[in-house]
Design a protein around this motif. Structure first.
Motif, PDB file in Angstrom:
ATOM      1  N   THR A 209      81.859   7.003  -8.277  1.00  0.00           N
ATOM      2  CA  THR A 209      80.963   7.026  -9.433  1.00  0.00           C
ATOM      3  C   THR A 209      80.923   8.417 -10.052  1.00  0.00           C
ATOM      4  O   THR A 209      80.919   8.564 -11.284  1.00  0.00           O
ATOM      5  CB  THR A 209      79.553   6.598  -9.016  1.00  0.00           C
ATOM      6  OG1 THR A 209      79.590   5.268  -8.471  1.00  0.00           O
ATOM      7  CG2 THR A 209      78.607   6.616 -10.205  1.00  0.00           C
ATOM      8  N   PHE A 232      78.114   1.127 -15.385  1.00  0.00           N
ATOM      9  CA  PHE A 232      78.679  -0.189 -15.691  1.00  0.00           C
ATOM     10  C   PHE A 232      79.926  -0.474 -14.860  1.00  0.00           C
ATOM     11  O   PHE A 232      80.065  -1.562 -14.275  1.00  0.00           O
ATOM     12  CB  PHE A 232      79.005  -0.281 -17.179  1.00  0.00           C
ATOM     13  CG  PHE A 232      79.738  -1.535 -17.569  1.00  0.00           C
ATOM     14  CD1 PHE A 232      79.065  -2.748 -17.656  1.00  0.00           C
ATOM     15  CD2 PHE A 232      81.101  -1.508 -17.831  1.00  0.00           C
ATOM     16  CE1 PHE A 232      79.735  -3.910 -18.004  1.00  0.00           C
ATOM     17  CE2 PHE A 232      81.781  -2.658 -18.177  1.00  0.00           C
ATOM     18  CZ  PHE A 232      81.097  -3.865 -18.261  1.00  0.00           C
ATOM     19  N   LEU A 233      80.826   0.489 -14.772  1.00  0.00           N
ATOM     20  CA  LEU A 233      82.054   0.284 -14.001  1.00  0.00           C
ATOM     21  C   LEU A 233      81.750   0.155 -12.505  1.00  0.00           C
ATOM     22  O   LEU A 233      82.441  -0.579 -11.792  1.00  0.00           O
ATOM     23  CB  LEU A 233      83.021   1.436 -14.251  1.00  0.00           C
ATOM     24  CG  LEU A 233      83.617   1.489 -15.667  1.00  0.00           C
ATOM     25  CD1 LEU A 233      84.452   2.747 -15.850  1.00  0.00           C
ATOM     26  CD2 LEU A 233      84.469   0.249 -15.943  1.00  0.00           C
ATOM     27  N   THR A 234      80.733   0.852 -12.036  1.00  0.00           N
ATOM     28  CA  THR A 234      80.327   0.701 -10.636  1.00  0.00           C
ATOM     29  C   THR A 234      79.804  -0.706 -10.369  1.00  0.00           C
ATOM     30  O   THR A 234      80.112  -1.319  -9.339  1.00  0.00           O
ATOM     31  CB  THR A 234      79.249   1.738 -10.276  1.00  0.00           C
ATOM     32  OG1 THR A 234      79.765   3.057 -10.501  1.00  0.00           O
ATOM     33  CG2 THR A 234      78.833   1.602  -8.821  1.00  0.00           C
ATOM     34  N   ILE A 235      79.023  -1.230 -11.320  1.00  0.00           N
ATOM     35  CA  ILE A 235      78.522  -2.598 -11.183  1.00  0.00           C
ATOM     36  C   ILE A 235      79.670  -3.599 -11.209  1.00  0.00           C
ATOM     37  O   ILE A 235      79.691  -4.573 -10.453  1.00  0.00           O
ATOM     38  CB  ILE A 235      77.507  -2.907 -12.295  1.00  0.00           C
ATOM     39  CG1 ILE A 235      76.256  -2.035 -12.118  1.00  0.00           C
ATOM     40  CG2 ILE A 235      77.124  -4.378 -12.309  1.00  0.00           C
ATOM     41  CD1 ILE A 235      75.256  -2.164 -13.253  1.00  0.00           C
ATOM     42  N   VAL A 236      80.653  -3.353 -12.075  1.00  0.00           N
ATOM     43  CA  VAL A 236      81.834  -4.231 -12.128  1.00  0.00           C
ATOM     44  C   VAL A 236      82.533  -4.244 -10.777  1.00  0.00           C
ATOM     45  O   VAL A 236      82.974  -5.301 -10.293  1.00  0.00           O
ATOM     46  CB  VAL A 236      82.791  -3.771 -13.244  1.00  0.00           C
ATOM     47  CG1 VAL A 236      84.128  -4.504 -13.139  1.00  0.00           C
ATOM     48  CG2 VAL A 236      82.174  -4.010 -14.609  1.00  0.00           C
ATOM     49  N   GLY A 237      82.639  -3.096 -10.138  1.00  0.00           N
ATOM     50  CA  GLY A 237      83.242  -3.045  -8.807  1.00  0.00           C
ATOM     51  C   GLY A 237      82.468  -3.859  -7.793  1.00  0.00           C
ATOM     52  O   GLY A 237      83.065  -4.552  -6.948  1.00  0.00           O
ATOM     53  N   ASN A 238      81.146  -3.817  -7.860  1.00  0.00           N
ATOM     54  CA  ASN A 238      80.327  -4.627  -6.952  1.00  0.00           C
ATOM     55  C   ASN A 238      80.518  -6.113  -7.205  1.00  0.00           C
ATOM     56  O   ASN A 238      80.556  -6.914  -6.267  1.00  0.00           O
ATOM     57  CB  ASN A 238      78.850  -4.257  -7.118  1.00  0.00           C
ATOM     58  CG  ASN A 238      78.540  -2.869  -6.601  1.00  0.00           C
ATOM     59  OD1 ASN A 238      79.227  -2.360  -5.713  1.00  0.00           O
ATOM     60  ND2 ASN A 238      77.519  -2.235  -7.158  1.00  0.00           N
ATOM     61  N   VAL A 239      80.636  -6.478  -8.485  1.00  0.00           N
ATOM     62  CA  VAL A 239      80.847  -7.886  -8.818  1.00  0.00           C
ATOM     63  C   VAL A 239      82.201  -8.367  -8.299  1.00  0.00           C
ATOM     64  O   VAL A 239      82.324  -9.452  -7.715  1.00  0.00           O
ATOM     65  CB  VAL A 239      80.744  -8.092 -10.340  1.00  0.00           C
ATOM     66  CG1 VAL A 239      81.160  -9.508 -10.721  1.00  0.00           C
ATOM     67  CG2 VAL A 239      79.323  -7.819 -10.817  1.00  0.00           C
ATOM     68  N   LEU A 240      83.228  -7.562  -8.491  1.00  0.00           N
ATOM     69  CA  LEU A 240      84.558  -7.936  -8.016  1.00  0.00           C
ATOM     70  C   LEU A 240      84.584  -8.065  -6.495  1.00  0.00           C
ATOM     71  O   LEU A 240      85.265  -8.941  -5.950  1.00  0.00           O
ATOM     72  CB  LEU A 240      85.585  -6.903  -8.466  1.00  0.00           C
ATOM     73  CG  LEU A 240      85.913  -6.873  -9.964  1.00  0.00           C
ATOM     74  CD1 LEU A 240      86.873  -5.742 -10.274  1.00  0.00           C
ATOM     75  CD2 LEU A 240      86.504  -8.212 -10.412  1.00  0.00           C
ATOM     76  N   ASP A 241      83.841  -7.208  -5.814  1.00  0.00           N
ATOM     77  CA  ASP A 241      83.811  -7.293  -4.351  1.00  0.00           C
ATOM     78  C   ASP A 241      83.155  -8.580  -3.881  1.00  0.00           C
ATOM     79  O   ASP A 241      83.435  -9.057  -2.775  1.00  0.00           O
ATOM     80  CB  ASP A 241      83.064  -6.087  -3.782  1.00  0.00           C
ATOM     81  CG  ASP A 241      83.070  -6.080  -2.274  1.00  0.00           C
ATOM     82  OD1 ASP A 241      84.162  -6.138  -1.688  1.00  0.00           O
ATOM     83  OD2 ASP A 241      81.969  -6.015  -1.676  1.00  0.00           O
ATOM     84  N   ARG A 250      90.110  -6.867  -1.794  1.00  0.00           N
ATOM     85  CA  ARG A 250      88.803  -6.211  -1.858  1.00  0.00           C
ATOM     86  C   ARG A 250      88.757  -4.949  -1.012  1.00  0.00           C
ATOM     87  O   ARG A 250      87.902  -4.094  -1.223  1.00  0.00           O
ATOM     88  CB  ARG A 250      87.708  -7.169  -1.405  1.00  0.00           C
ATOM     89  CG  ARG A 250      87.521  -8.370  -2.320  1.00  0.00           C
ATOM     90  CD  ARG A 250      86.309  -9.179  -1.906  1.00  0.00           C
ATOM     91  NE  ARG A 250      86.450  -9.679  -0.539  1.00  0.00           N
ATOM     92  CZ  ARG A 250      85.439 -10.112   0.208  1.00  0.00           C
ATOM     93  NH1 ARG A 250      84.217 -10.089  -0.279  1.00  0.00           N
ATOM     94  NH2 ARG A 250      85.646 -10.561   1.436  1.00  0.00           N
TER      95      ARG A 250
END
Length: 303
Positions: A209, A232-241, A250
């Motif tokens: 981050t 936002f990109l950190t949240i996207v990473g959490n969603v992808l995980d 993952r």
């Protein structure tokens, strides 16, 4: 009558008298940058929010009674949440561990994104960046000073939360051994080193981050855009995980290892998950920091 022609050495010295005694390494000292950032309102506000969180949790536990896992949600990480909440009020150490758990996934992302994403972009938005470079402060020196201070403030934010939680938890629940979610307990002598390992891993895992925010901060003149983009990109990473269909892919997501610090709260300390997570985070962070320095060194500074 024409003026006498000066030798080249004399012309250079006359044209650039400020170069005498100039040392690039002495420009924008870390203490100066640190004091500039410390006096900013957003730094004080973020410190206040993190310091207030433990007291908010104590009030919540006092209103709601002894925490239990009956209402714990399912899904990824649900079991760990239930176990940690079960023992949250057993001691100050348990309360500090719970405070870290409930904040590591999102709340601690915000100060990292704020300190690293606001640092360069804010100078551009104030139209002071070009004046710093004209001082003259070399571009690499400017970025290095700002990055070190931003990471230092990010680490301080992560240390502040458990320190306040330990103090508040001692007053509310007393000092005692750290009861482990899997059963058993850690002695008081082992508690602080284990919590230090937890904080250190959370900091390393948040370097991604920090890298995103810092890189974006060198690309835009809008501080909110850099900070918001990193979050936002950190949240996207959490969603992808959370997409289990990705399978072993993952493992290359920093978010996949963000709670590997739970291995430090075991009777036998396990390093495997934390080492893998740290390797992934540091790799991404180094790439992003390199992109920031490379892009900023070639950027046309107009603000």
């Amino acid at each position: 009558m024409s003026a006498p022609v000066q030798p080249p050495e004399a012309r250079v010295e006359t044209a650039h008298p400020e170069a005498v005694g100039y040392r690039a390494g002495r420009t924008l000292p870390l203490r100066v940058e640190a004091m500039r950032q410390l006096r900013r309102r957003r730094t004080l506000l973020m410190g206040g929010v993190l310091a207030a969180l433990p007291f908010i949790l104590i009030i919540a536990f006092a209103i709601g009674g002894t925490p239990d896992g009956e209402d714990g949600g399912g899904g990824r990480g649900g079991g760990s949440r239930i176990n940690l909440m079960d023992v949250a009020t057993e001691s100050a150490a348990n309360f500090a561990a719970t405070s870290l758990f409930v904040s590591a996934g999102f709340l601690l992302v915000i100060p990292v994104a704020l300190f690293c994403g606001d640092t360069v972009a804010s100078e551009a938005s104030w139209s002071s960046l070009r004046y710093l470079l004209a001082a003259p402060v070399p571009r690499v020196r400017l970025l290095w000073s700002k990055l070190v201070v931003a990471l230092g403030f990010s680490l301080a934010a992560m240390v502040l939360l458990p320190v306040v939680a330990l103090a508040a938890g001692t007053a509310a629940y007393g000092w005692g051994p750290l009861k482990l979610p899997t059963g058993g307990a850690l002695s008081a002598g082992d508690t602080l080193p284990r919590l230090a390992i937890v904080v250190a891993f959370i900091f390393v895992s948040q370097l991604v981050t920090a890298g995103l925010a810092f890189w974006l901060s060198t690309k835009t003149d809008a501080p909110l855009g850099a900070v918001g983009g990193a979050v936002f990109l950190t949240i996207v990473g959490n969603v992808l995980d959370a997409v289990t269909a990705l399978g072993s892919w993952r493992d290359f997501l920093p978010a996949h290892w963000q709670f590997a610090w739970a291995d430090a709260l075991q009777p036998q300390l396990e390093w495997g998950g934390m080492i893998k997570g740290a390797a992934v985070s540091v790799t991404y962070a180094l790439i992003l920091f390199a992109l920031a320095f490379r892009g900023f060194s070639r950027k046309d500074i107009v603000s």
